[in-house]
Design a protein around this motif. Structure first.
Motif, mmCIF file in Angstrom:
data_model
loop_
_atom_site.group_PDB
_atom_site.id
_atom_site.type_symbol
_atom_site.label_atom_id
_atom_site.label_comp_id
_atom_site.label_asym_id
_atom_site.label_seq_id
_atom_site.Cartn_x
_atom_site.Cartn_y
_atom_site.Cartn_z
ATOM 1 N N TYR A 154 -2.057 -6.686 -0.835
ATOM 2 C CA TYR A 154 -1.077 -5.695 -1.281
ATOM 3 C C TYR A 154 -1.541 -5.036 -2.575
ATOM 4 N N ASP B 161 0.055 -1.868 -3.706
ATOM 5 C CA ASP B 161 0.946 -0.720 -3.759
ATOM 6 C C ASP B 161 2.003 -0.928 -4.831
ATOM 7 N N ASP B 162 2.853 0.064 -4.966
ATOM 8 C CA ASP B 162 3.895 0.036 -5.982
ATOM 9 C C ASP B 162 4.926 -1.055 -5.700
ATOM 10 N N ILE C 259 5.654 1.250 6.801
ATOM 11 C CA ILE C 259 7.006 0.698 6.702
ATOM 12 C C ILE C 259 7.912 1.309 7.765
ATOM 13 N N SER D 29 7.969 -0.796 -5.882
ATOM 14 C CA SER D 29 9.152 -0.225 -5.238
ATOM 15 C C SER D 29 9.168 -0.435 -3.724
ATOM 16 N N HIS D 30 8.019 -0.682 -3.119
ATOM 17 C CA HIS D 30 7.957 -0.884 -1.667
ATOM 18 C C HIS D 30 8.074 -2.359 -1.273
ATOM 19 N N ALA E 120 11.322 -3.552 0.775
ATOM 20 C CA ALA E 120 11.351 -3.164 2.190
ATOM 21 C C ALA E 120 10.534 -4.137 3.030
ATOM 22 N N CYS E 121 9.426 -4.587 2.463
ATOM 23 C CA CYS E 121 8.587 -5.566 3.170
ATOM 24 C C CYS E 121 9.291 -6.911 3.274
ATOM 25 N N THR F 35 1.369 3.725 3.166
ATOM 26 C CA THR F 35 2.505 2.819 2.997
ATOM 27 C C THR F 35 3.775 3.286 3.688
ATOM 28 N N GLU F 36 4.177 4.522 3.460
ATOM 29 C CA GLU F 36 5.450 4.988 4.019
ATOM 30 C C GLU F 36 5.435 4.985 5.542
ATOM 31 N N ASN G 150 -3.284 -1.886 5.179
ATOM 32 C CA ASN G 150 -2.693 -0.629 4.727
ATOM 33 C C ASN G 150 -3.614 0.030 3.707
#
Length: 255
Positions: free
Chosen positions: A155, A157-158, A137, A160-161, A164-165, A133-134, A129
């Motif tokens: 990884y 990223d933030d 997902i 906050s994601h 979801a992962c 990201t969006e 990625n």
């Protein structure tokens, strides 16, 4: 005992001293490695290396930057190779919006094809990625990738994601950037990811951890990554090493 879950020992950077690099990793407590193949050149070599060492495995897939080059024959080839006894995952695959070699729609098509292949052969997925990201997902959710799960490679990223992962049965893998002074995101992720869903990697020869940043990375340096994470989590290094290795063996179905 450590498991470098993502290393490119098949890269040209290791052509002259690959055997020495591998033994240096073993000497530094890296018991297991997964060599990632991502195109016509690197896939055969990943498997060749895995065949030579008991505790080295391979994954096979198609990199999103080169999605425009993948043919139906390549996809069939990857499927055939997935049955090799040393192949443990499909990937790396995903989306890369930093480079513009492959249009986004082509990347998405190839990404979806590989997710479907992974589900067909019941193998975990390794996700690349970069700045996507969006969309990644969303596609994983639409393709029901939770049926096989996988690894969010390197990884960065933030936080906050992350959930979801995790909800899609993915593990979070951290590499060299977690040691960089100017990289707050992986540090925060390292503190918050559940211990039983955390992995370590090098992505060697890329992204060498501090104090080797800017130099050629190698699998022995995964120890530096694990040491930094253990400090951030304020936990015993041996415990972290044991658990991340157990996690890797779980996702790769190594018993």
């Amino acid at each position: 005992m450590l498991f470098d879950t993502h290393v490119h020992l098949n890269a040209r950077d290791f052509m002259k001293d690959r055997e020495e690099v591998i033994h240096r990793a073993f000497e530094n407590g890296v018991k297991y490695m997964n060599v990632v193949g991502f195109d016509r050149e690197t896939i055969p070599l990943a498997i060749e290396i895995a065949e030579q060492y008991e505790n080295i495995y391979a994954s096979v897939g198609w990199h999103p930057v080169d999605a425009v080059d993948m043919t139906a024959e390549d996809l069939k080839w990857i499927e055939e190779l997935s049955f090799h006894p040393k192949v443990v995952a499909i990937g790396e695959m995903g989306l890369d919006y930093h480079w513009d070699k492959s249009p986004k729609d082509v990347q998405e098509k190839v990404f979806r094809q590989q997710i479907r292949l992974a589900k067909k052969v019941n193998m975990p997925i390794i996700i690349h990625n970069r700045e996507a990201t969006e969309d990644i997902i969303r596609i994983l959710q639409e393709e029901n990738a939770d049926e096989v799960g996988g690894i969010m490679h390197c990884y960065n990223d933030d936080v906050s994601h992350v959930q979801a992962c995790l909800d899609m049965n993915f593990y979070i893998s951290l590499g060299g950037p977690v040691t960089f002074k100017n990289a707050p995101l992986p540090k925060e992720v390292a503190k918050q990811v559940p211990l039983d869903r955390l992995l370590v990697e090098t992505d060697a020869p890329f992204l060498a951890p501090h104090p080797n940043r800017g130099k050629r990375n190698e699998p022995a340096y995964v120890k530096l990554v694990a040491e930094q994470i253990s400090l951030l989590r304020e936990m015993n290094f041996a415990t972290l090493s044991e658990q991340t290795t157990k996690n890797a063996r779980n996702i790769f179905k190594l018993g």
